[in-house]
Every structure is written in structure tokens, then in C-alpha cells.
Design a protein around this motif. Structure first.
Motif, PDB file in Angstrom:
ATOM      1  N   VAL A  15      41.497   7.363  49.908  1.00  0.00           N
ATOM      2  CA  VAL A  15      40.603   6.750  50.882  1.00  0.00           C
ATOM      3  C   VAL A  15      40.612   7.569  52.158  1.00  0.00           C
ATOM      4  N   THR A  16      39.458   7.885  52.659  1.00  0.00           N
ATOM      5  CA  THR A  16      39.409   8.401  54.024  1.00  0.00           C
ATOM      6  C   THR A  16      38.346   7.602  54.761  1.00  0.00           C
ATOM      7  N   ALA A  17      38.625   7.282  55.957  1.00  0.00           N
ATOM      8  CA  ALA A  17      37.683   6.473  56.707  1.00  0.00           C
ATOM      9  C   ALA A  17      37.450   7.119  58.063  1.00  0.00           C
ATOM     10  N   GLN A  18      36.236   7.028  58.545  1.00  0.00           N
ATOM     11  CA  GLN A  18      35.999   7.514  59.890  1.00  0.00           C
ATOM     12  C   GLN A  18      34.823   6.752  60.486  1.00  0.00           C
ATOM     13  N   GLU A  19      34.821   6.683  61.767  1.00  0.00           N
ATOM     14  CA  GLU A  19      33.731   6.021  62.465  1.00  0.00           C
ATOM     15  C   GLU A  19      32.841   7.113  63.023  1.00  0.00           C
ATOM     16  N   ALA A  20      31.566   6.983  62.854  1.00  0.00           N
ATOM     17  CA  ALA A  20      30.671   8.017  63.350  1.00  0.00           C
ATOM     18  C   ALA A  20      29.470   7.346  63.989  1.00  0.00           C
ATOM     19  N   GLY A  21      29.506   7.266  65.286  1.00  0.00           N
ATOM     20  CA  GLY A  21      28.396   6.626  66.005  1.00  0.00           C
ATOM     21  C   GLY A  21      28.255   5.199  65.535  1.00  0.00           C
ATOM     22  N   GLU A  22      27.100   4.815  65.128  1.00  0.00           N
ATOM     23  CA  GLU A  22      26.885   3.436  64.686  1.00  0.00           C
ATOM     24  C   GLU A  22      27.046   3.294  63.180  1.00  0.00           C
ATOM     25  N   VAL A  23      27.323   4.380  62.522  1.00  0.00           N
ATOM     26  CA  VAL A  23      27.461   4.302  61.064  1.00  0.00           C
ATOM     27  C   VAL A  23      28.932   4.420  60.676  1.00  0.00           C
ATOM     28  N   LEU A  24      29.361   3.504  59.837  1.00  0.00           N
ATOM     29  CA  LEU A  24      30.730   3.575  59.312  1.00  0.00           C
ATOM     30  C   LEU A  24      30.702   4.405  58.036  1.00  0.00           C
ATOM     31  N   HIS A  25      31.688   5.264  57.892  1.00  0.00           N
ATOM     32  CA  HIS A  25      31.744   6.110  56.688  1.00  0.00           C
ATOM     33  C   HIS A  25      33.086   5.961  55.993  1.00  0.00           C
ATOM     34  N   VAL A  26      33.061   5.693  54.743  1.00  0.00           N
ATOM     35  CA  VAL A  26      34.306   5.677  53.950  1.00  0.00           C
ATOM     36  C   VAL A  26      34.057   6.491  52.676  1.00  0.00           C
ATOM     37  N   THR A  27      35.012   7.344  52.357  1.00  0.00           N
ATOM     38  CA  THR A  27      34.930   8.124  51.113  1.00  0.00           C
ATOM     39  C   THR A  27      36.131   7.790  50.234  1.00  0.00           C
ATOM     40  N   ASN A  28      35.902   7.581  48.981  1.00  0.00           N
ATOM     41  CA  ASN A  28      36.996   7.465  48.020  1.00  0.00           C
ATOM     42  C   ASN A  28      36.915   8.632  47.048  1.00  0.00           C
ATOM     43  N   GLN A  29      38.049   8.963  46.503  1.00  0.00           N
ATOM     44  CA  GLN A  29      38.044   9.962  45.439  1.00  0.00           C
ATOM     45  C   GLN A  29      38.899   9.439  44.290  1.00  0.00           C
ATOM     46  N   THR A  30      38.450   9.683  43.084  1.00  0.00           N
ATOM     47  CA  THR A  30      39.247   9.249  41.934  1.00  0.00           C
ATOM     48  C   THR A  30      40.416  10.207  41.734  1.00  0.00           C
ATOM     49  N   TYR A  31      41.465   9.693  41.154  1.00  0.00           N
ATOM     50  CA  TYR A  31      42.682  10.486  40.989  1.00  0.00           C
ATOM     51  C   TYR A  31      42.489  11.673  40.070  1.00  0.00           C
ATOM     52  N   GLU A  32      41.938  11.417  38.883  1.00  0.00           N
ATOM     53  CA  GLU A  32      41.931  12.451  37.854  1.00  0.00           C
ATOM     54  C   GLU A  32      40.612  13.208  37.812  1.00  0.00           C
ATOM     55  N   THR A  33      39.514  12.476  37.847  1.00  0.00           N
ATOM     56  CA  THR A  33      38.229  13.159  37.703  1.00  0.00           C
ATOM     57  C   THR A  33      37.793  13.792  39.018  1.00  0.00           C
TER      58      THR A  33
END
Lengths: 751, 751
Positions: free
Chosen positions: A190-208
Motif C-alpha cells: 500500500v502506498t498512499a499520498q494526498e495530492a491537492g483535492e484528489v486522494l491517491h492510493v496504490t496497491n500492488q500484488t505480492y506475486e504478480t
């Protein structure tokens, strides 16, 4: 109200079912019908958001691992949650499980593509507030999940709203049921960041190592609010604090992108989707337009049974929500409505769902086939790995082409999937007449599957035999000459030859080189098809399910206690395999798909015989028995089986709708109406209809697309009315009568 | 030197093999032939000590778990290590992998029951020392493992010896081979304490909570030494520091006790075993006496082939070392020589090893059967669990009765094990005439297995059929009417009736009540036996392996590359099942065990047919083909197959002897000689012999016990000599001739 599904129960059991019933999707994105604020403490919820084909891999554990058992299994992954919104009114947290519910209505609008929840709540301290939650997964903006929440306190109130984007999610685990997705409960990166008025979160799968991105923004209207963003590990929350003197509306836009479709532009693409913050009303309008068009093309109307009509709408609607349209995804067995069967694609698509799209949304049908074609390399590799010297062996269950079945007797052994896929390609060609498709896709699929049949089969005493397979009936595994498999392979082999013959001479040379076709191969296919062994019992006058099925002991279904069903959850497979007992239609399905391979009396006797030994423990069974009953002129029976399909999920008759909807059965509803009651068949010579209207109904009408035409078929008590709405004059068969219908005038024929 | 096995190689591969070859045991305790000081760095060793049946349980993982799949698996556990002794000479640690080996001899003495290693070593710095390591696992003091180490430096030296008892052990894991024990690499619970001159270590298994205790003490003779005890976590080490001016001898006594045999007296019993510190020479004498007696009863002599004779001694010796004699244990598939097949008991015991004990050590044979009888409750429970309404289903592999097979098509599906067990009970009765045993043990086993056959079988068209089983041939799984299974079940059913009939009237009433026998049951058994369907091919004139085997494609063995064997490690089971290809004797084994069920020509044709499609990928195959070849008068062929059995482990021909010895094959050697070349059969009417002496041999002689007699049989080029060494006049059959032999005079008959 046939266009709505309403359910206001608040039991834990029904809420779980509702999560599936009220799920929203568009073939790419799926959001379960969870409630924004969550349930009461200790209540189970399967909270989920999914992207079709977005998966991780886990190792498959075997107590005893044999050669070429799949090492890993793909699993649909629960992605970043953006459903969650909590609401505090004068310091009291809103929940349907505290205070008092003065009014509640939860509705799925199948004509409008939205889901709505209206709650009139009195807080424990006595504050009254009306809340409306509306949500949609856009059919036209595939990355977008939007929510609209209206908060309307009866007297002015201090309100605090928190809307979060949460990457700390995992899949649901039920160790007691093999049919439910298992394992992979690990958290994602999980990585999360706030960018202006838009919230952004990225997930990555472990294996693929696949990324999924969620960008989210919101707008509060009707009050001045203090806005804040709270960042926690892997989670971002926007909060609004305000005084509500009247209705206040929060709109949220949540855009999802993933590695498959958006390569390295996940964030950018998601922001593009959010651009302009399209009003919820605009999105609703788009949904309505899209669905108007869909229902115009696909709707099936039954006159005289509202509850049934509701079921029909529901099933078609969820099919539409579930089908991947991008050639990298397909239709998961549970759609995008839950985690059952780990988001895998099975033969369910080809036999139970594909025909619905083929006849009403051929462009989607084409994408589904292109997806299968894209698996050919994997299927060739799998054939080699298993021990074949040539050909393509399609995986029994998969996402990207790797075999994901951990129990081969009811998995890899179901070789018929390779014939089922070929069958769909042939049907597509028959319905569309698309010669380019034949050349570019169908030819290769038919060639490679034919090579598989030649390698795994052999001729003995003048008969071509296919040993050691499992047919559709999973209560009878590892058998020789399963009628269904053999007859489907025969059809496929025969059409492989035809497909090559249909190619223009120049194309044929080019493709023969591409596919390394030897002169002799087509001859062998022809011979194998001609000599294909189709087991038959002279004693019973029926096709035998396989070489030995009819010699086995007959299971005493009558004296089996009700609680022992489904049998697979109460008996060792060896015990099931030992008996004449079927989980689902097998030979009868073969008769349905290829009726020209058996005479009517054989089909009738087979039907009667197999009906007695079938439990319908699989949801893939009823519709087939319904269609064949109709085919054999048994309207009553056809109706009784059909009724089981139409409301299976709405009424949760299989008791596991919580894990996701039974998509194949949903397709079966359409099939039973069109192929069953209207008696339609797509043959090389054209369309055939043999209508039978159950006495319970006044009318049945539907529309289909056929070789550039739009045809409406309406049955009433007396007659069948065929009306050409678009396209050129059509010749077809009504019962045994050759009929021509032109655009200018409907044809009415007695039934 | 047919009484010794010598191997002085120091390659990693051969050392691993030697660990199995040189393993010592007594049916209770087993110690692998590791070397005291260990190997060089990075060399793999499977260091192990085992107590028969002492096991833990681990969960079985399934990718897809179906109903009644076993949840846990029992595993033989590697117990406390007491082999380890390190020796430092003038500060240099002795190792066979440092300095220079001037002389080396490793010998297993099969006439004396000891293993010996003589090393003449020059240290890296040039010090020379002669070391002799001798060890035994006592046959008469079952808990005792003793070592004697002689250190003889060429010039006076400062020596430091450390002998440890180490509870920090785990099982060996090889993830690449399903035939090797897997999992359970976790450490055991360990407690260690020093108590006077005796070191005590206790381990406990995690799940089964079984304790094992090792008490150890030692004595140094030939030098004055400083003695110390070092305590580490779970490990105790005794050290001796001394100057050696001549040979110095360390004797160690290690006593093992466990929960099964010693209940709460583990420590006390172990100390009793150590009491008096019996001199190593005394222990040697006892071993010799015990073995003299054993070899007198059991030896098989082949005149004219020393290498073969060595193999025969080796195989018989290891059988003796491996057989449990306490009715709570049996014979693990790998004996106590390794961890392969997790120490489980299979049908191997009944069909391949039991007859050796039955004919030479009937008291051990009886214990093996009592063990099986003790599993009846578990087998009844398993039958219920799987879905049977009555009867006992014996586990395919087990230690205490629970089914431990994680792959049911080649596990639970091998229902024949229940018939194999019955067969052994019947054989025991025929050989011993023990009526008490018939009443107290055999009756119940035959009754409960008959009930299983009645429940799982059914009559159709006048034939009693057994569907959905796997026969001995694991390359053909899940079939109907496997000839072997059916003919064995027939025999068992028929004998169940006989067993009841043999009971005196009074007993019969008592036992009928005990076993809840209904009047009608025996009639049903009789009828089922009479009508048992034994599949036969008119076309080929052979018994068909099952209903469909002969319809399958024949595997092209000739063109299968050598490196593709064994096939199971290179092809998916579905591919194997699809062909006529056998891992091992199946129908041919049925003919061997029950020759009166088929005429000679059928057996001959069956032999010829199945021989062509058999890979002998299982070590259980050669001996059967050898015996049937002999039976059919094909001495040459019999000889060639036999040769594969006799030295399979000594020569490591299956390349996996490192994981443990192939005990069933070892039994097969004896069987091939006695049942094969001497053509012995145990029938209701008495013993039958049909001798055939291979041209390679001058003589073959052996002794058997039969109904209180000791009979010696000697074959030479011309004649068979039958001599009654003990017991009353015996009537038997030589070929078709009725013969009588009395104590006073041997009978000589032409062969």
C-alpha cells in the motif's frame, strides 16, 4: 416492480446476500453492495471491490503433489476500498444497528443502473435524520464508481462526515467451503499520498506485481464545511465538519485503474476520469441511456408473471455487469459480485453466458472469444506439460491462462472445456457470418483443439475413443468416452475441417504455413469425427453417459435425507463416483447443444433416465433440463425447472449467494426462455424455432441479433410472431416449416 | 563373503545410500548408518534414529479439499540422536574428509548383527591413528543401541572425545519427490538433564504428545581421562580428555523408550536397560545367538551365485530388522532405515513381507496381524465417514489407523488393501491351523471387510460388481471391476462364510451376537462371492485388468526415452491413466495369489499381455513377474526378474535407496525363491510345490514352518529333497503328486 430489487432485511445472513444482490459492476470494475458505514459490531461482511482479471498468485499446497499439478493459483484480489463513509450527527455515529430505524428502503434499479438506500434514523439520543445513499458503477466510464449521499436532519445538527480510501484490505476466507475463495488473506502493498483535492492510493500484488490505483475526490453541497485530510498507513480519509440546517449532499468520485489496462498511466488515467467532476445526475443520465439501449436489444418479456419478470431482469442485468469487454478479461463464475471461485473463468462462459451476448450483444461476445484465443499459447504449453505431443489444452479454471484447478478429477480432466470453447467459436461464426474472425481467430482455436483430440484419442475397432476424462457431471469423474465430451469433440473436429475449407485458397496457404498444418491432418480429423464413438445402451435406448456409468449402482435419491444435499458436502468423492448419480446435466446437455446427433426418441429416453439420477446440486443444471423438456414438448416440466433458475439468487435458494451470484445460472434463464420455450437453435442452415408457451404465461417476447438483423420474436397463446426490426429479409425454420420474414411485415405462425 | 556387505566409497551419493544399507534395527528401534563424526562441510546426510510407530501428526494441505479427505497425516519422527561422537587427536578433529585415509573398511555383518567401520587416518598435520567404530541395535534388548569406538594412535597422543545425546533433530525434507517424507521439519520439544553418570533427554511431539526418552552412558577403557558433561539447549555431551599411549576403547549404551511401550516409565525403563552396563562383547554374543537361530529357521541358500546369496542375506536381514513385534507397530514401507513414505504401513506388509514371517517366524506374523485387527475400530469409522453404511475400510497408509493418504485415487481408492489384509489372515490360518486365532481375530476382520464389499458392490445382470476402485497398478486409477480387487474380495467373502462355519456351535452364537451378525448376511456373502464378476476378454483370452483397460491406447514403451522413467515423475496422472501402461503387476498378481481362479492358459496369456505394458516403475513388480514366470515354467524369465529384486538396494538400482530400503521388494526376494522357484503354494488342502531350478544355480534350499513342523526343501539339478526337521508326518503335493514325508526319512522327487 420488475425493474427493481428491494430488500430491507437487516439480519446478518440477508445482509451478506444483499452484498451480492446489490453489487454493481460494468465488466471491468465491481463493487459489492456493502453499506458505507458498515454493520454492527461482530457482524460479518464480505466487503469487496474488484477489477476483472486483476489477481495475485498463491502457491497451491498438495498433500501429495504429482507431476504437472499446477504450482500456483491465480486469485481475484480485493482491491482498495472507496465505499466507506461514516457520518456523525451531533456526536452520534450513524449505524443501522443503533438507535431506531424509522424507515428503510434498499433498492437496485435495473433500468437505471443505480443502487439506492434510504434510511430514516432516530439516534440513541433521539435525533432524527433522513439519509439517502446512491451509487453507481458507470457503464460508459468504466473506471468510475460514484456515490451520492444526502444527509437531512429533522432539526439543525452538527455533522461530521469521513470518506476514506483504504488500501488495507484482504480477501475473505471461509475454510469450510471449497467453493469459496480461499487463502490470499495477506495484505497488499500500500502506498498512499494526498495530492491537492484528489486522494491517491496504490496497491500492488505480492506475486504478480500488478498495480491498482484508486483516485478519489468529493464535493459537499448545502453547507459550509471544515475540510481535512487524515493520512494513516495505506489509507486516506477526507473529513467534512459542518452544521446542517437542511439537506446536505456529498458526491464522491472514485476512479480505478490497473496495470493491465493502463500500463504506466494509472494515476494519470484515474485523474482524467475524475476531471470535470461530472454531476451525479449526469452520470445517472448516461446510465439510463446505456441501459435503455441494452434493454431495447436484450430484454425478455414474460406476460403474466411479475416475480418471474423481475428475476429475468435481475439475471440479465447482472450478466451485463459482469462480462469483461476488453479481451484480457472474461466473465468470472461469480461475476464481479464476490470472491467465490476466486474470480476464475470456467466453461460457464461458453455454454451458459456467451450465447446471451452472442444473440444480443455480439460485440461483447467477440471480446469474450478473443480472450480465449489469447490463451492459446498457454493452452499449448499446458498440453505439452501434461504429456501431449501436440494441440492446446485449455485450462479448466483460469484468469490469464494457467491451469488453476487444484483437483484434477473435477478440473483438468474436464477436457470438454476445449470443445466448449470451439463450440462457441462455431456458434459465433454461424450467428455473425464473420469470415475475418473465422480466419484470424477461429481457425487456430479449432486447429489446435483438433490436434489435442487426435493426440489424446485413438481408434479401436473402427471407433474413435476419448479415454480418461471427466464430463460436465462432477459426480462421475475419470471415465472413458463421456458422451458429452465425445459428441462435442466430434462437432469440433468436423468444423475444424469446414473452417479450413471455407478459407479462400490464398488464405489457406498462408495459414497452413502459419499453423504448420499437414495435408494429412484434416483427413485424420474428418475420420475421427466420422468414427467418433458415442456410447449407447441398447437395453435402455439411451446414450450412455460414459462407458460404465450405466453399470453402476443407482443412488437412492428418494431415501437420502434432505440435509445431505448437496451431496459433495457430505460424501467422499469415491462414494459419489461409484453411483449413478449426477450433479448436473451431462448427456442431456450434449443433446441440447447438438440435437442432430441423436434422434428424438433417444433424447426423450435419455432425458427421462438422467432426470431420475440428477440432483441438480450444480446451479448449471436446471436450465438445461428446462430447455430439453421444452424441446421434447414437456412445457410443464420445462416451466418447473425454469422457475428454479430465474430467482435462484434473488431468493438465495442455493444458500450461498453471499459468496457471489451464480452467473451461469443467470445466463441459463435467458437460454431457457429463448432456446427452451422459444425453441431457438442456431444451425448451419439458419435459425430454427420450435416454440412452446407454458400455460402460466400470456406472452413471451425477446429480440435477437442475427447476421446483421434485429429480430423480435413474440409468443402468445396461439401464435408466434416474428418481426424483423432491422436488416435484410430472413429465411428461417419454424418447426419444420421454412419461413421468410421481411422488414415490411411480421410473420405470424400457429404454435 | 555372503554374510557381509562392504562399501568404502566416500562420495556424497554413496554415503547417503550407505546410511540406508548400513542401518540397524530390531523392529522397535532403527538407527541409520550415519557416521559418528559426520561428513565434510556441505555434504548432505539424512541422520536419523526412529522408533517404529512413534509419530507426529501434521495437517494435510489441499488446494481443493473435498469431503472426507484426511485432515492430518501421521509421520514417523526422527528422534533423539545418540550416534554422534567427535574425536580430536592432538587438537585435530577426526574426519574422513580431511587429512588422508590410509585404510577404510565399512562392513555390515549380517550373521552377527553388527556394523563396523575401520579407518586408518593420517591427520592434516601427519598424525596417524587407527579408529574402529562398531555398533549394534540389540535384537534381545529392544531399547538398546550400543557403540564401541577404539582409538589407536601410532604414537602417543592427546585425545578429546565428545559423545552427545541431541534432542535438536528434525526430519529430512525433499520437496522434489512425492515418495520422500515431507514436512514436519519442526523441532521437537526437548528437555535435557544430567543425572549422575546417565544422560537423559526427552522429546515430545507437537501434536500427538508422544514422549520419547533417551538415556545414555559410556565407559572409557585404556586411559585415565578427565570427564565432563556439557549441557546445551536440548543436548547433553559427555567429554573425555586423555593421553592415549595405546588403544583406548569407548563403549556407549543408549537406551530408547517411548509412550506407546513404556507408558509413564520411560526414564525408569531406560535406566533398567542400562543397568549393569553389559559389555559390548556380551551384546555381540547375544546378537550372534539370536541370529544363529533366525538364520537356522529362515535362511535361503542358493548354490552357485555368491553375489545373489549376499543379496538374499541382506534382504532377509533387513526384513528381520524392520518388523514390529508388539502389535502396535507393523513394517514401514522403508523399514526403520529411512523416512521415505513417512514410516507408514501399506499393503506391502500383507502381500510382500508377511508371508516371509508367516513361513519362518510365525510369532512375528501373528503380531503383524494383531496390529491390523487393532485398527478395526478406525477402519469402521473410516467406512462410515467415506459414506458406507457398514463394514470396515482399512486405510491405504497409516500408522495408528487413520487414513494418511493425501491423494485418494492412488490411496483410499485402493480398496484392495482390505482384501489383502483378509487374505493374510486366511493364509495365517492355513499355515498355523490356529483355531483360537480364527475365532478371536480373523472372524471379525473377515466379517467387517465382507460387509464393506456388500455395501460398496452391487449385483447387476447376475454379476456382483465392485465399481470405482484402484487396483495395485497406480498408473490406472478409479476403475470398475479391477480383476485383482474383485478376485481378492471373492476369496475374502468365501472365507468369511467358511470362518463362521468352522466355529463350534457355542462360539458361533456368542460371536454372532458380538458382531451383530444377521442370518441373511452369510447367504449374501456366499452369493456375492459366487457371482463375483471377473472381467475377461474373449478376444485376447485374458482376464481384463478392469472394465475398460483393454480398450485404451497402448503406451509406446519402446519409444519412450529412458530418462522419462519412472513415468510418474514425467507425466500427469491423467496421461498415464489414459493408456494401457502399468506401474506394476496387477492382474498377474491376482493370478499369483489365487491361481485356482483362472486356468493355466488364461494365466499364461495374461502374463504375456501385461508383461508388455508394465514398466516395473514400482519395486513391487519384479518379484511377482518372477514368481508367475516360474509358475508358467519360464525359468529364464523368472531368473531375470528375480535378479532385479535381490540386489535392488545393495546396488541402488532404483536410485532412491538413500530414502530407505525397499522392504516389500526384499520380501519379494524370498517370495520369488520359495513361491517362485520352489513353486510353493499354501492351499486349503495343504502345501503344494512345483519346483523349477534356474540353470544358473546348483542348488536352492530353505526351511519353512508349517502347522508345527519345520520342513527343509532342497532343490538340485535333478531333484527336490523334502526333509522334515521337526514335527509330525506331513502330506503335501509335489506337482500333481501326493507325497508324504516323515521325520525319519527325506523324500526325493524328480523336478
Amino acid at each position: 416492480m420488475t425493474w427493481n430489487v428491494t430488500n430491507n432485511e437487516l439480519t446478518e445472513e440477508q445482509l451478506l446476500v444483499n452484498e451480492s444482490l446489490f453489487s454493481l459492476g460494468n465488466g471491468f470494475l465491481g463493487v459489492r453492495g456493502n453499506v458505507e458505514e458498515g454493520y454492527g459490531p461482530d457482524m460479518t461482511s464480505i466487503r469487496g471491490t474488484y477489477i476483472n482479471a486483476y489477481h495475485d498468485e498463491t502457491e497451491i499446497e498438495y498433500g501429495e503433489k504429482l507431476y504437472a499439478f499446477p504450482e500456483t493459483q491465480q486469485k481475484l484480489v480485493n482491491i482498495i476500498d472507496s465505499q466507506t463513509v461514516t457520518i456523525d450527527i451531533d456526536g452520534e455515529r450513524f449505524s443501522m444497528f443503533s438507535g431506531k430505524i424509522l424507515g428503510l428502503e434498499r433498492v437496485l434499479h435495473m433500468d437505471r443502473g443505480i443502487q439506492e438506500r434510504r434510511v430514516h434514523w432516530r439516534s440513541p439520543k433521539g435525533k432524527e435524520v433522513k439519509l439517502t445513499f446512491r451509487r453507481l458503477v458507470s457503464f460508459t466510464r468504466k473506471e468510475l464508481f460514484a456515490q451520492e449521499i444526502t444527509i437531512d436532519p429533522s432539526t439543525p445538527a452538527e455533522v461530521h462526515v469521513a470518506a476514506s480510501v483504504n488500501g488495507n484490505v484482504s480477501n475473505f476466507v471461509d475454510p469450510n467451503d471449497p467453493r469459496v475463495a480461499s487463502g490470499h488473506a495477506e495484505r497488499l502493498h500500500v502506498t498512499a499520498q494526498e495530492a491537492g483535492e484528489v486522494l491517491h492510493v496504490t496497491n500492488q500484488t505480492y506475486e504478480t506485481k500488478l498495480n491498482v490505483h484508486c483516485a478519489s475526490c468529493s464535493l459537499l453541497e448545502g453547507a459550509e464545511a471544515d475540510k481535512e485530510v487524515i493520512e494513516e498507513e495505506g489509507k486516506l480519509t477526507e473529513t467534512y465538519s459542518f452544521q446542517a440546517d437542511g439537506p446536505v449532499v456529498l458526491t464522491r468520485w472514485n476512479a480505478y485503474t490497473d496495470t493491465y489496462r493502463h500500463e504506466n498511466r494509472l494515476k494519470e488515467k484515474a485523474e482524467e476520469v475524475l476531471a470535470g467532476r461530472p454531476a451525479f445526475s449526469l452520470l445517472e443520465k448516461e446510465q439510463k441511456e446505456y441501459l435503455d439501449h441494452f434493454w431495447m436489444q436484450a430484454n425478455l418479456k414474460v406476460g403474466g408473471d411479475e416475480s418471474l419478470q423481475q428475476g429475468i431482469h435481475f439475471n440479465l442485468y447482472h450478466l451485463l455487469q459482469s462480462a469483461g469487454r476488453d479481451a484480457v478479461s472474461n466473465i468470472p463464475a461469480k461475476g464481479l459480485s464476490g470472491e467465490g471461485y476466486e474470480g476464475h473463468y470456467f466453461w460457464d462462459t461458453e455454454i451458459y453466458m456467451f450465447p446471451v451476448f452472442l444473440m444480443t450483444q455480439p460485440e461483447i461476445a467477440k471480446q469474450l472469444l478473443k480472450y480465449r484465443h489469447s490463451l492459446l499459447d498457454a493452452a499449448r504449453a499446458r498440453a505439452k506439460e501434461v504429456g501431449h505431443s501436440q494441440g492446446a489444452l485449455f485450462p479448466w479454471r483460469t484468469i490469464t491462462g494457467g491451469e488453476c484447478s487444484a483437483y484434477f478429477p473435477a478440473g483438468t480432466a474436464q477436457y470438454h472445456i476445449s470443445a466448449d470453447i470451439s463450440y462457441s467459436f462455431i456458434q459465433y461464426y454461424l450467428v455473425t457470418g464473420d469470415e475475418d474472425f473465422l480466419r484470424d481467430y477461429m481457425l487456430e482455436v479449432l486447429t489446435e483443439t483438433s490436434r489435442l483430440w487426435m493426440d489424446m484419442g485413438h481408434e479401436k475397432n473402427g471407433m474413435f475413443r476419448l479415454d480418461d476424462v471427466t464430463g460436465p457431471d462432477e459426480y462421475t469423474c475419470i471415465v472413458n468416452n463421456n458422451y458429452y465430451t465425445n459428441v462435442m469433440a466430434k462437432h469440433s473436429l468436423r468444423w475444424a475441417v469446414k473452417a479450413w475449407q471455407k478459407l479462400p485458397e490464398g488464405d489457406r496457404r498462408v495459414w497452413a504455413e502459419k499453423l504448420d498444418l499437414k495435408e494429412s491432418e484434416m483427413k485424420q480429423w474428418e475420420k475421427a469425427a466420422k468414427n467418433m464413438y458415442l456410447p449407447y445402451s441398447n437395453e435402455l435406448g439411451i446414450q450412455a453417459q460414459d462407458d460404465t456409468f450405466l453399470n453402476k449402482k443407482v443412488w437412492d435419491l428418494e431415501n437420502t435425507p434432505k440435509e445431505k444435499f448437496p451431496l459433495l458436502l457430505h460424501y467422499h468423492p469415491l462414494t459419489l463416483y461409484r453411483y449413478q448419480v449426477c450433479k448436473q446435466a451431462d448427456t442431456v446437455l450434449g443433446h441440447f447443444l447438438l440435437e442432430d446427433e441423436a434422434d428424438e426418441e433417444t433424447m426423450r429416453r435419455s432425458y427421462d433416465y438422467y432426470e431420475k439420477v440428477t440432483t441438480h446440486d450444480s446451479s448449471l443444471s436446471y436450465c438445461v433440463f428446462s430447455m430439453m423438456a421444452a424441446r421434447l414438448g414437456r412445457g410443464d416440466k420445462a416451466y418447473r425447472y425454469f422457475i428454479e433458475t430465474a430467482r435462484l439468487d434473488i431468493d438465495n435458494t442455493h444458500k450461498n449467494t453471499k459468496d457471489g451470484l451464480h452467473l451461469a445460472n443467470m445466463g441459463g434463464t435467458w437460454l431457457a426462455l429463448v432456446f427452451g420455450f422459444a425453441g431457438m437453435r442456431v444451425k448451419e442452415k439458419g435459425l430454427v424455432f420450435r416454440p412452446v408457451l407454458p400455460k402460466e404465461w400470456d406472452t413471451l417476447s425477446f429480440r435477437i441479433q442475427y447476421q446483421g438483423r434485429l429480430l423480435e420474436v413474440t409468443l402468445n397463446r396461439k401464435e408466434a410472431v416474428y418481426q424483423l426490426l432491422e436488416g435484410k429479409t430472413l429465411h428461417f425454420t419454424h418447426r419444420n416449416e421454412s419461413v421468410t420474414v421481411t422488414a415490411s411485415r411480421p410473420v405470424k405462425l400457429a404454435i
